[in-house]
Design a protein around this motif. Structure first.
Motif: not given
Length: 191
Positions: A114-132
């Motif tokens: 399908y048509a999209v304007q853009h795709v942004i992906t965020l890498d969740a990682g295996t153990a995300p740092d919630l301190a940030v």
């Protein structure tokens, strides 16, 4: 004082067997479809979606088996169901897809068909740092422990992010929660 419309409205799309529940901010402008990762839900997008309100139509979807959306035995039609949802909103513009973690595969499958304007992906990682993540937003970054979801989403594991010509990769597991205003500005730059 003039009454204001609600900033966020909750809706359901589909039949009882394939229902997708989503929250929506804004009625007009470019659609921005926000897809959470495995064992999260649509609430992870609330801070940034509130920042997008008024300039685009932000849609945060609960994927099958997450939040208020019903589980499904197979996920092969999920990109098609997402396209029907976007089409049913009568927004008439190609969406910007923002995918967290494992939902990058869904965003990529959608963008291939399908048509999209853009795709942004965020890498969740295996153990995300919630301190940030500021304390006020940590509640949106909590992963739910539901072992029944893992088998259903097995094919989504190990998804490389950033594939495709329209992909933009945002650094960090939760840049949309670390600084929702800056992340909204990134999205605004793409709409």
């Amino acid at each position: 004082m003039v009454p204001q419309p609600p900033r966020r409205t909750t809706h359901a799309f589909g039949t009882p067997r394939n229902r997708l529940v989503y929250d929506r901010w804004g009625r007009f402008g470019r659609p921005v479809v926000l897809l959470h990762g495995l064992r999260y839900d649509r609430t992870m997008w609330w801070p940034v979606a509130a920042e997008l309100d008024g300039t685009c139509a932000a849609i945060a979807v609960d994927l099958p088996g997450h939040g208020d959306s019903v589980p499904r035995p197979g996920l092969s039609r999920l990109a098609e169901d997402l396209a029907l949802l976007v089409r049913g909103l009568d927004l008439h513009r190609a969406p910007v897809l923002v995918a967290h973690g494992e939902s990058a595969r869904l965003a990529r499958a959608f963008a291939e068909r399908y048509a999209v304007q853009h795709v942004i992906t965020l890498d969740a990682g295996t153990a995300p740092d919630l301190a940030v993540v500021p304390a006020a937003f940590r509640q949106f970054a909590v992963r739910r422990n539901d072992p029944t979801l893992t088998p259903a989403y097995r094919e989504w594991s190990g998804v490389p992010v950033g594939a495709g010509p329209q992909a933009h990769v945002a650094a960090g597991a939760f840049p949309h929660l670390s600084d929702p205003v800056a992340f909204a500005a990134l999205v605004h730059g793409l709409v």
